[in-house]
Design a protein around this motif. Structure first.
Motif, mmCIF file in Angstrom:
data_model
loop_
_atom_site.group_PDB
_atom_site.id
_atom_site.type_symbol
_atom_site.label_atom_id
_atom_site.label_comp_id
_atom_site.label_asym_id
_atom_site.label_seq_id
_atom_site.Cartn_x
_atom_site.Cartn_y
_atom_site.Cartn_z
ATOM 1 N N CYS A 37 0.700 -1.281 -0.311
ATOM 2 C CA CYS A 37 -0.017 0.189 0.233
ATOM 3 C C CYS A 37 1.063 1.222 -0.092
ATOM 4 C CB CYS A 37 -0.986 -0.008 1.039
ATOM 5 S SG CYS A 37 -0.158 -0.299 2.724
ATOM 6 N N GLY A 38 2.086 1.001 -0.115
ATOM 7 C CA GLY A 38 2.566 2.445 -0.133
ATOM 8 C C GLY A 38 3.240 2.979 0.923
ATOM 9 N N MET A 39 3.188 2.231 2.008
ATOM 10 C CA MET A 39 3.298 3.399 3.301
ATOM 11 C C MET A 39 4.529 2.508 4.020
ATOM 12 S SD MET A 39 0.001 2.787 5.249
ATOM 13 C CE MET A 39 -1.923 3.559 4.410
ATOM 14 N N SER A 40 5.068 3.566 5.462
ATOM 15 C CA SER A 40 6.152 2.592 6.022
ATOM 16 C C SER A 40 6.161 1.910 6.624
ATOM 17 C CB SER A 40 7.150 4.043 6.204
ATOM 18 O OG SER A 40 6.160 4.600 7.641
ATOM 19 N N GLN A 41 6.463 0.572 7.232
ATOM 20 C CA GLN A 41 5.900 -0.651 7.758
ATOM 21 C C GLN A 41 5.888 0.193 9.753
ATOM 22 O OE1 GLN A 41 7.722 -1.991 11.123
ATOM 23 N NE2 GLN A 41 6.485 -3.445 11.251
ATOM 24 N N SER A 42 6.468 1.100 9.699
ATOM 25 C CA SER A 42 6.107 2.032 11.410
ATOM 26 C C SER A 42 5.193 2.509 10.983
ATOM 27 C CB SER A 42 7.287 3.221 11.075
ATOM 28 O OG SER A 42 7.562 4.366 10.113
ATOM 29 N N LYS A 43 4.684 2.917 9.610
ATOM 30 C CA LYS A 43 3.380 3.930 10.192
ATOM 31 C C LYS A 43 2.262 2.510 10.094
ATOM 32 C CE LYS A 43 0.250 6.551 7.322
ATOM 33 N NZ LYS A 43 0.440 7.576 6.177
ATOM 34 N N ILE A 44 2.342 1.510 9.243
ATOM 35 C CA ILE A 44 1.780 0.327 9.914
ATOM 36 C C ILE A 44 1.626 -0.287 11.043
ATOM 37 C CG2 ILE A 44 0.900 -2.190 8.871
ATOM 38 C CD1 ILE A 44 0.268 -0.396 6.568
ATOM 39 N N SER A 45 2.877 -0.451 12.067
ATOM 40 C CA SER A 45 2.496 -0.535 13.215
ATOM 41 C C SER A 45 2.198 0.551 14.084
ATOM 42 C CB SER A 45 4.273 -0.714 13.415
ATOM 43 O OG SER A 45 4.329 -1.139 14.575
ATOM 44 N N LYS A 46 1.763 1.699 13.919
ATOM 45 C CA LYS A 46 1.490 2.858 14.721
ATOM 46 C C LYS A 46 0.234 2.669 14.655
ATOM 47 C CE LYS A 46 5.848 5.602 15.296
ATOM 48 N NZ LYS A 46 5.742 7.170 14.645
ATOM 49 N N ILE A 47 -0.655 2.294 13.735
ATOM 50 C CA ILE A 47 -2.079 2.296 13.258
ATOM 51 C C ILE A 47 -2.290 1.015 13.551
ATOM 52 C CG2 ILE A 47 -3.727 1.590 10.863
ATOM 53 C CD1 ILE A 47 -1.968 3.524 9.205
ATOM 54 N N GLU A 48 -1.758 0.251 13.946
ATOM 55 C CA GLU A 48 -2.460 -1.243 14.416
ATOM 56 C C GLU A 48 -2.192 -1.716 15.789
ATOM 57 O OE1 GLU A 48 -0.607 -4.518 12.636
ATOM 58 O OE2 GLU A 48 -1.444 -4.604 10.488
ATOM 59 N N THR A 49 -1.751 -0.248 16.223
ATOM 60 C CA THR A 49 -1.749 -0.414 18.190
ATOM 61 C C THR A 49 -1.803 0.462 18.054
ATOM 62 O OG1 THR A 49 0.882 0.657 17.370
ATOM 63 C CG2 THR A 49 0.806 -1.808 18.050
#
Length: 279
Positions: A37-49
């Motif tokens: 989805c063209g996002m950083s892994q850290s952004k995905i992690s912050k969203i999911e937590t």
């Protein structure tokens, strides 16, 4: 969409959990989803937590990357919209202390650069004289000396040339008599004086003028990222870009109907003289 206050408090955690569960069901790691989805892994992690609240657009990108069905996309994007909306209850704010709210506003004003205020029925604290500020809090029991002092301290931001303020006031907002006529005249003269500041653009909409729609609420837009809408029992805070865009468009419509510059000051002078005539 109908917003329930209890939903607004719970939705961020629900959204984070839902997105995390869907990723796991799809058999994707956070890294793989981020790549898709063209996002950083850290952004995905912050969203999911739950450490970051994604915009509805971010949520759509994630769900498309997970090949979610359209019906599920619509449902979760609606949840994301609720997560991007905050309800600030006036009674809770009063219990916490009105001075704390002033401190929050000061921080917001420090970080934003462009401000748009539509004032339907009252003058905002940034434009108020000390007497006017005191009058707006007179109906609330308790000692508000700290809140009043902080409100007045916040006015220094109007002199920051790196910022831009546009105020659109209805005639009702300017002239609503919450003070004695002499004090109201001083308040109106104060508006005219502030309109000459380099960072301030102040407009008035006289009664009898044309309005493209019927305004329902006072609202403020900070840059293009947040809008706050005031009601008698509190305020709604919108961060969904579509909601913010809606208020920007509404503001533009009122702005086109307002008098600015010398025309505004001439009308303010007329209203001030009318107050003095009431003496």
């Amino acid at each position: 969409m109908t917003f329930e206050p209890t939903d607004l408090g719970r939705s961020k955690a629900d959204l984070a959990e839902t997105l995390r569960t869907l990723r796991r069901q799809a058999g994707l790691s956070g890294d793989r989803l981020a790549l898709r989805c063209g996002m950083s892994q850290s952004k995905i992690s912050k969203i999911e937590t739950g450490r970051a609240t994604p915009s509805p657009v971010d949520v759509e990108r994630i769900l498309r990357a997970l090949n979610a069905p359209s019906s599920l996309v619509a449902e979760i994007v609606a949840l994301a919209r609720i997560a991007n909306t905050e309800w600030q209850d006036a009674r809770n704010l009063r219990r916490k202390g009105l001075d704390k709210k002033q401190a929050e506003l000061a921080e917001l004003e420090k970080s934003a650069r462009e401000f748009r205020f539509f004032l339907l029925s009252m003058i905002t604290g940034l434009l108020s004289t000390p007497d006017y500020v005191k009058a707006t809090l007179a109906h609330i029991p308790g000692d508000h000396s700290r809140a009043i002092a902080r409100k007045l301290d916040r006015q220094a931001v109007l002199y920051d040339r790196s910022k831009s303020f546009t105020f659109v006031l209805t005639e009702q907002a300017v002239r609503w008599p919450i003070l004695r006529p002499a004090a109201m005249a001083v308040q109106i003269d104060h508006l005219a004086s502030l309109s000459r500041l380099p960072s301030v653009r102040l407009g008035v909409i006289p009664i009898g003028g044309y309005l493209p729609s019927c305004p329902l609420n006072t609202f403020t837009v900070y840059d293009s990222r947040m809008a706050t809408v005031e009601v008698s029992t509190g305020a709604m805070v919108f961060r969904d870009p579509r909601d913010v865009r809606s208020y920007l468009d509404e503001f533009t419509g009122y702005e086109r109907c307002a008098l600015f510059g010398d025309e505004a000051r001439a009308r303010l002078s007329e209203w001030s003289d009318m107050c003095r005539g009431d003496l």
